[in-house]
Design an enzyme around this catalytic site. Structure first.
Site, short mmCIF file in Angstrom:
data_model
loop_
_atom_site.label_atom_id
_atom_site.label_comp_id
_atom_site.label_asym_id
_atom_site.label_seq_id
_atom_site.Cartn_x
_atom_site.Cartn_y
_atom_site.Cartn_z
N ASP A 85 3.10 -7.06 -8.80
CA ASP A 85 1.73 -6.54 -8.87
C ASP A 85 0.73 -7.60 -9.34
OD1 ASP A 85 2.65 -6.64 -11.46
OD2 ASP A 85 2.23 -4.55 -11.94
N HIS A 130 -3.58 -5.10 -19.82
CA HIS A 130 -2.11 -5.17 -19.79
C HIS A 130 -1.55 -6.59 -19.99
CE1 HIS A 130 -1.86 -1.04 -18.60
NE2 HIS A 130 -2.43 -1.22 -17.43
N GLY A 138 0.69 -5.67 -14.68
CA GLY A 138 -0.16 -4.57 -14.21
C GLY A 138 -1.53 -4.99 -13.70
N ASP A 165 -9.10 3.87 -20.17
CA ASP A 165 -8.38 3.74 -18.89
C ASP A 165 -7.21 4.74 -18.89
OD1 ASP A 165 -7.91 1.20 -16.69
OD2 ASP A 165 -6.12 2.38 -17.18
N HIS A 167 -4.30 4.31 -18.07
CA HIS A 167 -3.04 3.66 -18.48
C HIS A 167 -3.12 3.20 -19.94
CE1 HIS A 167 -3.15 3.13 -14.03
NE2 HIS A 167 -1.91 3.57 -14.17
N ASP A 254 -9.84 4.87 -13.67
CA ASP A 254 -8.73 5.43 -12.88
C ASP A 254 -8.31 6.82 -13.34
OD1 ASP A 254 -7.84 4.15 -15.16
OD2 ASP A 254 -6.47 2.78 -14.11
N TYR A 293 -9.67 2.61 -8.85
CA TYR A 293 -9.29 2.20 -7.49
C TYR A 293 -10.07 2.95 -6.42
CZ TYR A 293 -6.28 -0.05 -10.65
OH TYR A 293 -5.87 -0.81 -11.71
FE FE2 Z 1 -5.43 1.66 -15.42
#
Ligand code: FE2
Length: 371
Positions: A85, A130, A138, A165, A167, A254, A293
Site C-alpha cells: 500500500d 500511520h 497505510g 480519521d 482509522h 474516511d 477516498y
Molecule cells: Fe484513514
C-alpha cells in the site's frame, strides 16, 4: 517551492490521485483563499524530517543513498515497507519533502503568534498518521503529524492530539505513548478486519505516559449522534483535565457516509461540530488532512473546516457547490448541494450502553491521570 508545486506533488500520491487539486479548487471557489494568510511551503530538509524519523530511512526515501545493485535497493525498499500500500512512485522525494515542509510551515505559523493569540495553521495535504519512525504504513510515507507536534513542543509543553480519521492513529500514538506531555486521542473503527488492527480502549500509553493515550474504539455504521456523544464525553473533557497549550487535529474524512470504505455513516456536520468545538478552546491549533477516498466529499468537508478555522463558517452560504473546474464531478443532480444526508440503509452497531461504558471508562482514566 510554491503552493502549486505542493499540490502537483501531492496529486501523485497513489492512494489519492488528484485529491489535492480538488480540495484546493473547491476552497478557492468558495472564495475563502482571500481571507487566509497563505504560507508558501518549502521542501523540508532531511535533517528536519530526521528529527523524528530514522536517518537511514529518510535518506533512502529521498533517494540520497546509492546502491550497488537494483536488488540491494529493492531489499531496502522492503525493509522500509515501500511496498504494497506504500509503493514507490515518481515524485516520491518531492512529495515527502513538501508534505513535511507544509506541515512544519503550518506549525511555524502557529508558533509565531503572540502570547494568548490564537492562530490556526492548516495543511490538508498532511495528516499521515500511520507512518513509523523507520517504516511506511497505510498510504503514509512520513509522519508529518509527529513532526508538527514536535515543532509545537519547542514552545508549548502540553499538546493535545485528536485523530478523527476512521482509522486508528497508530503511528502518532507510538511516537508519544510514553509521554505525559502529549495526549493522543483517537476515535476510530476497531476490529480484527480493520486496518491497522490496533487502538483498543485498553491501550492507554505506558510508563510515564500511562493514561495519556486515549483510544475510542467503535463498531461500524457510527452515526453523527453517537460520534458526537463519544467526542463530547471522552475527548472534549481533556481540554479541562489535561490543559493543553496547543492542539493538533487529523481531520481524515474516511468516516463520512459516502466514503468507499463504508465504515462509519457520518455527515459533514459531525466533523464540523467536532473541529469547531476544538477551535473554540481558543488554543493555537494545527489542522491536518488524513484519509478520505471520496474526493468530492473530502473537498466539501475541508472547505467547511477551513471556513470554521477563520470564523467564516456561518457567514458563507453552503447551499450549493459553487461552479469550478471540477464541478461536473459533483453534478449528479442538476444543482449539487453542499451538504448530504447519511445513508438510511446503514445500521449503527454502536449501542447506547457501549457508548456510556466507554465514556465512564475514560472518566476513570482521567481521574487516575489527576491522582
Ligand atoms: Fe484513514
Amino acid at each position: 517551492m510554491s503552493s502549486q508545486e505542493l499540490i502537483a506533488a501531492v496529486d501523485r500520491l497513489p492512494s489519492n490521485e488528484g485529491r489535492a487539486s480538488r480540495v484546493h479548487a473547491l476552497i478557492e471557489a468558495t472564495g475563502l483563499l482571500d481571507s487566509l494568510d497563505i504560507v508558501v511551503p518549502r521542501a523540508a530538509r532531511a535533517d528536519e524530517i530526521a528529527k523524528y524519523h530514522d536517518r537511514g530511512f529518510v535518506d533512502h526515501l529521498l533517494g540520497r543513498v546509492k546502491y550497488a545493485s537494483e536488488d540491494e535497493e529493492y531489499e531496502m525498499d522492503r525493509q522500509y515497507s515501500i511496498v504494497h500500500d506504500c509503493p514507490y512512485f515518481d515524485g516520491l522525494k518531492d512529495y515527502v519533502e513538501l508534505v513535511a515542509g507544509a506541515s512544519l510551515a503550518a506549525a511555524n505559523h502557529v508558533l509565531d503568534a503572540a502570547d494568548g493569540e490564537q492562530r490556526v495553521g492548516i495543511n490538508w495535504t498532511g495528516g499521515r498518521h500511520h507512518a513509523r519512525r523507520a517504516r511506511c504504513s497505510g498510504f503514509c510515507y512520513i509522519n508529518d503529524v509527529v513532526l508538527t507536534i514536535q515543532q509545537l513542543r519547542t514552545r508549548w509543553r502540553r499538546v493535545l492530539y485528536v485523530d478523527l480519521d476512521v482509522h486508528h492513529g497508530d503511528g502518532v500514538e507510538q511516537a508519544f505513548a510514553r509521554s505525559s506531555d502529549v495526549l493522543c486521542a483517537s476515535i476510530h473503527r476497531f476490529g480484527k478486519d480493520v486496518f491497522p488492527q490496533t487502538g483498543s480502549a485498553s491501550q492507554i500509553g505506558s510508563g510515564a505516559g500511562a493514561g495519556f493515550t486515549i483510544n475510542v474504539p467503535t463498531r461500524s455504521g457510527l452515526s453523527d449522534g453517537a460520534f458526537l456523544e463519544l467526542f463530547e464525553g471522552v475527548i472534549v473533557p481533556t481540554i479541562k483535565s489535561f490543559r493543553p497549550e496547543a492542539i493538533v487535529v487529523v481531520c481524515g474524512t474516511d468516516g463520512l457516509a459516502r466514503d468507499p470504505h463504508a465504515m462509519w455513516n457520518l455527515s459533514l456536520g459531525a466533523l464540523d461540530k467536532a473541529v469547531s468545538r476544538l477551535l473554540n478552546a481558543g488554543l493555537p491549533t494545527v489542522l491536518l488532512g488524513g484519509g478520505g477516498y471520496n474526493h468530492a466529499d473530502t473537498a466539501r468537508c475541508w472547505s467547511l473546516l477551513t471556513a470554521a478555522a477563520i470564523g467564516l463558517r456561518e457567514r458563507l452560504s453552503w447551499r450549493n457547490v459553487p461552479d469550478h473546474e471540477y464541478y461536473a464531478e459533483y453534478a449528479q443532480d442538476a444543482t449539487p448541494e453542499f451538504f448530504f444526508e447519511p445513508s438510511l440503509f446503514v445500521k449503527d452497531l454502536n449501542t447506547k450502553e457501549q457508548i456510556e461504558k466507554t465514556v465512564a471508562f475514560f472518566e476513570r482514566i482521567a481521574a487516575q491521570r489527576r491522582s
